[in-house]
Design an enzyme around this catalytic site. Structure first.
Site, PDB file in Angstrom:
ATOM      1  N   ASP A  55       1.405  -0.585   2.733  1.00  0.00           N
ATOM      2  CA  ASP A  55       0.789   0.510   3.487  1.00  0.00           C
ATOM      3  C   ASP A  55      -0.645   0.726   3.013  1.00  0.00           C
ATOM      4  O   ASP A  55      -0.877   1.081   1.859  1.00  0.00           O
ATOM      5  CB  ASP A  55       1.618   1.788   3.276  1.00  0.00           C
ATOM      6  CG  ASP A  55       1.260   2.858   4.293  1.00  0.00           C
ATOM      7  OD1 ASP A  55       0.322   2.654   5.081  1.00  0.00           O
ATOM      8  OD2 ASP A  55       1.931   3.910   4.285  1.00  0.00           O
ATOM      9  N   ASP A  56      -1.594   0.505   3.894  1.00  0.00           N
ATOM     10  CA  ASP A  56      -3.021   0.722   3.623  1.00  0.00           C
ATOM     11  C   ASP A  56      -3.597  -0.256   2.599  1.00  0.00           C
ATOM     12  O   ASP A  56      -4.618   0.029   1.971  1.00  0.00           O
ATOM     13  CB  ASP A  56      -3.303   2.160   3.140  1.00  0.00           C
ATOM     14  CG  ASP A  56      -3.012   3.218   4.187  1.00  0.00           C
ATOM     15  OD1 ASP A  56      -2.481   2.869   5.256  1.00  0.00           O
ATOM     16  OD2 ASP A  56      -3.330   4.395   3.934  1.00  0.00           O
ATOM     17  N   CYS A  98      -0.803   3.906  10.732  1.00  0.00           N
ATOM     18  CA  CYS A  98       0.597   3.601  10.416  1.00  0.00           C
ATOM     19  C   CYS A  98       1.546   3.530  11.600  1.00  0.00           C
ATOM     20  O   CYS A  98       2.147   2.494  11.857  1.00  0.00           O
ATOM     21  CB  CYS A  98       1.125   4.656   9.441  1.00  0.00           C
ATOM     22  SG  CYS A  98       0.257   4.684   7.867  1.00  0.00           S
ATOM     23  N   ARG A 126       3.286   0.056  13.080  1.00  0.00           N
ATOM     24  CA  ARG A 126       4.698  -0.265  12.820  1.00  0.00           C
ATOM     25  C   ARG A 126       5.469  -0.488  14.122  1.00  0.00           C
ATOM     26  O   ARG A 126       6.333  -1.367  14.205  1.00  0.00           O
ATOM     27  CB  ARG A 126       5.335   0.873  11.998  1.00  0.00           C
ATOM     28  CG  ARG A 126       4.880   0.828  10.562  1.00  0.00           C
ATOM     29  CD  ARG A 126       4.871   2.185   9.872  1.00  0.00           C
ATOM     30  NE  ARG A 126       3.872   2.115   8.812  1.00  0.00           N
ATOM     31  CZ  ARG A 126       4.125   1.691   7.571  1.00  0.00           C
ATOM     32  NH1 ARG A 126       5.356   1.367   7.219  1.00  0.00           N
ATOM     33  NH2 ARG A 126       3.163   1.603   6.689  1.00  0.00           N
ATOM     34  N   LYS A 129       9.144   2.898   3.963  1.00  0.00           N
ATOM     35  CA  LYS A 129       8.546   3.824   4.930  1.00  0.00           C
ATOM     36  C   LYS A 129       8.943   3.432   6.346  1.00  0.00           C
ATOM     37  O   LYS A 129       8.848   2.268   6.713  1.00  0.00           O
ATOM     38  CB  LYS A 129       7.027   3.787   4.761  1.00  0.00           C
ATOM     39  CG  LYS A 129       6.269   4.650   5.769  1.00  0.00           C
ATOM     40  CD  LYS A 129       4.797   4.690   5.424  1.00  0.00           C
ATOM     41  CE  LYS A 129       3.989   5.411   6.471  1.00  0.00           C
ATOM     42  NZ  LYS A 129       2.565   5.522   6.103  1.00  0.00           N
ATOM     43  N   HIS A 158       8.414   5.856   9.613  1.00  0.00           N
ATOM     44  CA  HIS A 158       7.297   6.427  10.384  1.00  0.00           C
ATOM     45  C   HIS A 158       7.333   6.102  11.881  1.00  0.00           C
ATOM     46  O   HIS A 158       6.296   6.000  12.532  1.00  0.00           O
ATOM     47  CB  HIS A 158       5.940   5.996   9.793  1.00  0.00           C
ATOM     48  CG  HIS A 158       4.928   7.101   9.874  1.00  0.00           C
ATOM     49  ND1 HIS A 158       3.639   6.993   9.422  1.00  0.00           N
ATOM     50  CD2 HIS A 158       5.052   8.359  10.381  1.00  0.00           C
ATOM     51  CE1 HIS A 158       2.997   8.127   9.635  1.00  0.00           C
ATOM     52  NE2 HIS A 158       3.836   8.961  10.211  1.00  0.00           N
ATOM     53  N   SER A 198       4.954   9.155   6.001  1.00  0.00           N
ATOM     54  CA  SER A 198       3.954   8.879   4.961  1.00  0.00           C
ATOM     55  C   SER A 198       4.212   9.694   3.700  1.00  0.00           C
ATOM     56  O   SER A 198       4.677  10.836   3.764  1.00  0.00           O
ATOM     57  CB  SER A 198       2.546   9.189   5.481  1.00  0.00           C
ATOM     58  OG  SER A 198       2.235   8.327   6.531  1.00  0.00           O
ATOM     59  N   HIS A 216      -0.570   3.476  -0.061  1.00  0.00           N
ATOM     60  CA  HIS A 216      -1.012   4.682   0.649  1.00  0.00           C
ATOM     61  C   HIS A 216      -1.171   5.809  -0.372  1.00  0.00           C
ATOM     62  O   HIS A 216      -0.357   5.937  -1.298  1.00  0.00           O
ATOM     63  CB  HIS A 216       0.058   5.040   1.687  1.00  0.00           C
ATOM     64  CG  HIS A 216      -0.303   6.114   2.655  1.00  0.00           C
ATOM     65  ND1 HIS A 216      -0.355   7.448   2.305  1.00  0.00           N
ATOM     66  CD2 HIS A 216      -0.620   6.054   3.969  1.00  0.00           C
ATOM     67  CE1 HIS A 216      -0.680   8.157   3.384  1.00  0.00           C
ATOM     68  NE2 HIS A 216      -0.848   7.331   4.411  1.00  0.00           N
ATOM     69  N   ASP A 248      -0.060  -2.697   6.952  1.00  0.00           N
ATOM     70  CA  ASP A 248      -0.051  -2.025   8.269  1.00  0.00           C
ATOM     71  C   ASP A 248      -1.428  -1.675   8.804  1.00  0.00           C
ATOM     72  O   ASP A 248      -1.602  -1.477   9.992  1.00  0.00           O
ATOM     73  CB  ASP A 248       0.819  -0.763   8.214  1.00  0.00           C
ATOM     74  CG  ASP A 248       0.183   0.359   7.410  1.00  0.00           C
ATOM     75  OD1 ASP A 248      -0.592   0.075   6.462  1.00  0.00           O
ATOM     76  OD2 ASP A 248       0.447   1.539   7.724  1.00  0.00           O
ATOM     77  N   ASN A 249      -2.407  -1.559   7.921  1.00  0.00           N
ATOM     78  CA  ASN A 249      -3.784  -1.261   8.349  1.00  0.00           C
ATOM     79  C   ASN A 249      -4.700  -1.397   7.135  1.00  0.00           C
ATOM     80  O   ASN A 249      -4.230  -1.603   6.012  1.00  0.00           O
ATOM     81  CB  ASN A 249      -3.919   0.140   8.986  1.00  0.00           C
ATOM     82  CG  ASN A 249      -3.370   1.260   8.130  1.00  0.00           C
ATOM     83  OD1 ASN A 249      -2.346   1.857   8.447  1.00  0.00           O
ATOM     84  ND2 ASN A 249      -4.021   1.546   7.013  1.00  0.00           N
ATOM     85  N   LYS A 295      -9.385   1.623   7.362  1.00  0.00           N
ATOM     86  CA  LYS A 295      -8.301   2.307   8.070  1.00  0.00           C
ATOM     87  C   LYS A 295      -8.825   3.274   9.129  1.00  0.00           C
ATOM     88  O   LYS A 295      -9.736   4.046   8.855  1.00  0.00           O
ATOM     89  CB  LYS A 295      -7.448   3.084   7.057  1.00  0.00           C
ATOM     90  CG  LYS A 295      -6.361   3.964   7.662  1.00  0.00           C
ATOM     91  CD  LYS A 295      -5.566   4.651   6.576  1.00  0.00           C
ATOM     92  CE  LYS A 295      -4.487   5.546   7.173  1.00  0.00           C
ATOM     93  NZ  LYS A 295      -3.593   6.094   6.142  1.00  0.00           N
TER      94      LYS A 295
HETATM   95 MG    MG Z   1      -0.952   2.714   6.734  1.00  0.00          MG
END
Ligand code: MG
Length: 484
Positions: free
Chosen positions: A46-47, A86, A90, A143, A145, A168, A242, A294-295, A315
């Site tokens: 994540d991130d 996010c 996803r 996660k 989300h 998150s 994240h 994811d980003n 992001k």
């Molecule tokens: Mg993310």
């Protein structure tokens, strides 16, 4: 008459027959493989930014397990997500479809929040549901989300089990101290986020200091439990890096990259544990593992966030740093080790996994992914020609081959400065700007998107405008899930 062959002749015959079998196996591996569907594991950080891994150029973060995974498998350098944040990212990965098609993106609320009522609709078919229909065992860890209430939870969407934080790790904030300060304190109680097992809350607030370790233990346990019962699909979506950042005691102050470096190195350790388990259990050669994020990195948090390396943006935005992710495919003995510069996206995973497992891809809907098996196996070319860069529900940019045109620009989260352009932009209420003349970059020659070459290529811009028009014409409006 009975013929007695000398032993050396029998040995030679056996060797030749073996060679025949080997060459035959190589030429027909595909048929063999579809008869023996592989296990599949997706590890989704994540991130985590394009430049955060050693093998993708970070000079300080030590990521030996991911580096080795890339050398043994394929490192994809032009691999994208479906959105720079996010929730829609996803939704794109798990459905193989742009989030605009499932109502999982919005200009008003860019992700789902604890007070959201919506989620991934039941009309969508996730990778898990498709594979489960073909006899796979499925597990989601980490996660989610995509909606934290039924019927939007993992076990409502084809996963046999779930363990993780359903949104998150910075949500349900109960302290007034700002996120940046909290990131230094490791006070997990400041975020009253739950951990669910299947649909039952088992912990609140989640002790995030051990979350990466516990997700890893869960996956290792699932591998051992499921390996003899048939093929499995495991989706591990880490809650980190994240922000707020947490790492376990063993990784505290062990990197030279501060808290963020510690977190990245624990995620790398986790990958190592999973690959080692596959080897120990003797199933590495029948298991495809994919790692991506994811980003892009969350620049709002400055030194607490990661880096997109040589890419511009981060992001939230549609410059490369927001949506191009460090991606690795690993499958010993099957995947041709290589650096792949062809374009790919997380939406390609659904059709690829269906092809590898001989699972029928539903034919009643539009897919935005392509089967990338020929690229993975080194047997052919990819089909992807375009990438769409959505911010919320709008197409901001499109890549076609080497070229990327920006029609609307707005920089990443935490950077309110308008992107400098040579032509007068039209300001929008949300701070974005519609460009009268698009920006154009050759992102193979200029991956950092530094030099606008629009004036030299009016024909290419016209072609990309046509791609945009056709794409918009093919969209069917659906109920928005993020605005509920
Ligand atoms: Mg993310």
């Amino acid at each position: 008459m009975k013929v007695h062959y000398p032993p050396f002749m029998i040995s030679i015959a056996v060797i030749f027959f073996g060679l025949f079998l080997t060459s035959n196996a190589e030429s027909t591996w595909w048929e063999n493989n579809t008869a023996d569907p592989p296990n599949i594991i997706v590890i989704f950080a994540d991130d985590l930014g394009y430049g955060d891994l050693g093998v993708f150029g970070h000079p300080s973060n030590k990521t030996p397990h991911l580096d080795r995974m890339a050398y043994e498998g394929q490192k994809w350098t032009n691999f994208y997500v479906a959105a720079p944040v996010c929730t829609p990212s996803r939704a794109g990965l798990l459905t193989g479809r742009l989030p605009i098609r499932s109502g999982m993106c919005s200009d008003k609320r860019r992700v789902l929040f604890p007070d959201s009522k919506g989620g991934l609709p039941q009309t969508e078919i996730t990778i898990a549901r498709a594979l489960k229909g073909n006899g796979y065992q499925t597990a989601a860890v980490g996660k989610w989300h995509l909606g934290h209430q039924s019927p939007f939870l993992p076990t409502d969407h084809g996963f046999d089990s779930y363990f993780g934080i359903p949104y998150s790790n910075d949500m349900d904030k109960v302290e007034t101290t700002d996120h940046f300060t909290l990131a230094e304190t490791e006070r997990y109680q400041a975020y009253n986020v739950p951990i669910l097992r299947d649909k039952t809350e088992v912990e609140r607030p989640a002790d995030q200091r051990t979350i990466t370790k516990r997700y890893t233990d869960e996956v290792v346990g699932k591998i051992k439990d499921l390996k003899d019962k048939g093929p499995f699909f495991i989706y591990l979506a880490h809650s980190l890096p994240h922000i707020p950042l947490f790492r376990s005691e063993e990784f505290k102050d062990t990197s030279v990259g501060g808290i963020y470096g510690d977190v990245i190195e624990e995620v790398d350790w986790s990958v190592g544990q999973i690959l080692e388990t596959l080897k120990e259990e003797g199933i590495a050669e029948n298991t495809l593992v994919v790692f991506t994020s994811d980003n892009g990195p969350w620049h709002t948090f400055r030194t607490h966030g990661g880096t997109a390396g040589l890419l511009r943006g981060a992001k939230g935005g549609t410059f490369e740093g927001g949506m191009r992710e460090p991606t690795i495919f690993w499958w010993p003995g099957k995947i041709q080790p290589a650096v792949v510069t062809d374009m790919g996206t997380t939406m390609d995973l659904m059709p690829t996994f269906c092809a590898l497992s001989n699972t029928k891809l539903p034919d009643d809907r539009v897919y935005d992914g392509f089967d990338i098996t020929p690229l993975l196996m080194g047997t052919g070319k990819g089909k992807r020609e375009t990438v769409f860069y959505y911010r919320g529900a709008q197409v901001y940019a499109i890549r076609k081959g080497d070229y990327k045109a920006h029609f609307i620009t707005q920089l990443e989260y935490g950077n309110p400065t308008a992107h400098p352009v040579t032509n007068p932009p039209i300001p929008l209420e949300n701070g974005a700007t519609i460009l009268e003349e698009p920006l154009l970059y050759n992102v193979n020659i200029d991956p950092g998107e530094r030099f606008n070459i629009a004036a030299d290529h009016p024909q290419i811009i016209a072609e990309i405008r046509e791609v945009l028009a056709q794409h918009k014409a093919g969209l069917v409006p659906v109920e928005n899930q993020l605005e509920k």
